[in-house]
Design an enzyme around this catalytic site. Structure first.
Site, PDB file in Angstrom:
ATOM      1  N   ASP A 156      54.433  14.301 -32.054  1.00  0.00           N
ATOM      2  CA  ASP A 156      55.164  13.043 -32.117  1.00  0.00           C
ATOM      3  C   ASP A 156      54.184  11.886 -32.132  1.00  0.00           C
ATOM      4  O   ASP A 156      53.129  11.938 -31.487  1.00  0.00           O
ATOM      5  CB  ASP A 156      56.134  12.913 -30.934  1.00  0.00           C
ATOM      6  CG  ASP A 156      55.419  12.796 -29.601  1.00  0.00           C
ATOM      7  OD1 ASP A 156      55.356  11.684 -29.040  1.00  0.00           O
ATOM      8  OD2 ASP A 156      54.894  13.824 -29.110  1.00  0.00           O
ATOM      9  N   SER A 157      54.515  10.852 -32.916  1.00  0.00           N
ATOM     10  CA  SER A 157      53.746   9.617 -32.968  1.00  0.00           C
ATOM     11  C   SER A 157      52.284   9.897 -33.346  1.00  0.00           C
ATOM     12  O   SER A 157      52.023  10.485 -34.392  1.00  0.00           O
ATOM     13  CB  SER A 157      53.871   8.882 -31.627  1.00  0.00           C
ATOM     14  OG  SER A 157      53.420   7.565 -31.725  1.00  0.00           O
ATOM     15  N   ALA A 158      51.325   9.509 -32.524  1.00  0.00           N
ATOM     16  CA  ALA A 158      49.923   9.821 -32.819  1.00  0.00           C
ATOM     17  C   ALA A 158      49.707  11.322 -32.912  1.00  0.00           C
ATOM     18  O   ALA A 158      48.903  11.806 -33.722  1.00  0.00           O
ATOM     19  CB  ALA A 158      49.018   9.218 -31.747  1.00  0.00           C
TER      20      ALA A 158
END
Length: 311
Positions: A156-158
């Site tokens: 998720d995300s980074a």
């Protein structure tokens, strides 16, 4: 933009607003503790068959991994998961509760990787830790009781940026077939020039100023901004990428770079399933204790895994 925020989202944002780390002088430490305080928003810890913590080698030292085993069945499918946190925060605890749920729902072993963080360890250290962890897991598949024919990469995300770069690197190196990848509101572009970064420059959850700081910590060499190992959107080697699930939040500054990356994968011939969660903010995947759509996203992720593992 006027945002139509649900009562649940407002409660989550009020909770985040109430977190106080002003007594911590070290800004990196303050940021990490701030992020760890998100943990209760995921709800209660689910019981799971077995959790094991191991150390694996990476560059003459070790990093930690956590293995979530949903049952005592042998040769289970496996998902290798890289957590979010802007490359400078997060770890095994920050994502423990969502990953318990994902393992139980999918019936797959989930392996969470505690890669090293910026600014102490800028790009590409964390990325290389993640790849080393993948290599180690593949080498020890029999000991771990996993079926390498059913291997997925997720984040998720980074962590989603790391996940998709690791997937591409594994394919290029003929390391092991990656069955599918799961990208939850992924970071894909260090330039921060998409319209959604202007639209949501003041948040909620993420903001432009914090993003600039995060990229400066992770990518101190400005010449690396368009390096596809840092910014996956700049990769032109996507045609062999596996089936992809892309989860996107409507009120998220990362929204447009996620959509652009999904479109680029599709133009390269990759099967992509995009799920745009209306009214959702960045981080909602970790907020299932407050926001129903957080649990729904985990459930739809599990269904995507099951469909791919049973092909």
């Amino acid at each position: 933009m006027i945002m139509d925020l649900s009562k649940q989202v407002k409660i989550a944002l009020d909770y985040i607003q109430s977190i106080d780390v002003s007594d911590i002088d070290d800004t990196s430490e303050a940021g990490r503790i701030f992020y760890e305080k998100f943990i209760p928003m995921a709800g209660e810890e689910e019981t799971i068959y077995k959790i094991e913590n191991l150390e694996v080698p990476s560059f003459e030292q070790t990093i930690n991994i956590r293995i979530y085993r949903p049952s005592n069945e042998k040769e289970l499918p496996v998902v290798i998961y890289f957590h979010g946190g802007w490359f400078n925060a997060g770890g095994l605890e920050s994502h423990d509760r969502p990953l318990r749920k994902l393992a139980n729902l999918s019936g797959a072993i989930i392996i969470s990787v505690d890669y090293r963080l910026a600014p102490e360890y800028p790009f590409p250290t964390g990325l290389n830790d993640c790849y080393n962890a993948l290599e180690w897991i593949i080498l020890h598949a029999k000991m771990l009781g996993i079926d390498l024919k059913r291997l997925a990469i997720a984040g998720d995300s980074a962590g989603a940026a790391l996940a998709t770069v690791i997937t591409r690197r594994a394919i290029q190196n003929n390391l092991n077939k990656i069955l599918c990848q799961l990208l939850v509101y992924p970071v894909t572009d260090a330039s921060l020039k998409t319209p959604s970064w202007q639209e949501f420059k003041d948040g909620p959850v993420l903001n432009y100023e914090g993003a600039v700081q995060a990229w400066n910590l992770y990518l101190p060499n400005i010449k690396e901004i368009e390096n596809p190992d840092a910014s996956p959107l700049y990769s032109d080697e996507l045609s062999d990428m596996p089936s992809t699930l892309m989860i996107i939040a409507e009120y998220d500054p990362l929204r447009d770079e996620a959509i652009l990356y999904a479109e680029k994968l599709q133009k390269s011939g990759v099967a992509v399933k995009q799920l745009l969660y209306k009214g959702m903010v960045h981080g909602f995947f970790q907020m299932g204790g407050i926001i129903d759509d957080g649990n729904r996203a985990i459930e739809e992720t599990a269904q995507f895994l099951i469909q791919n593992f049973n092909k």
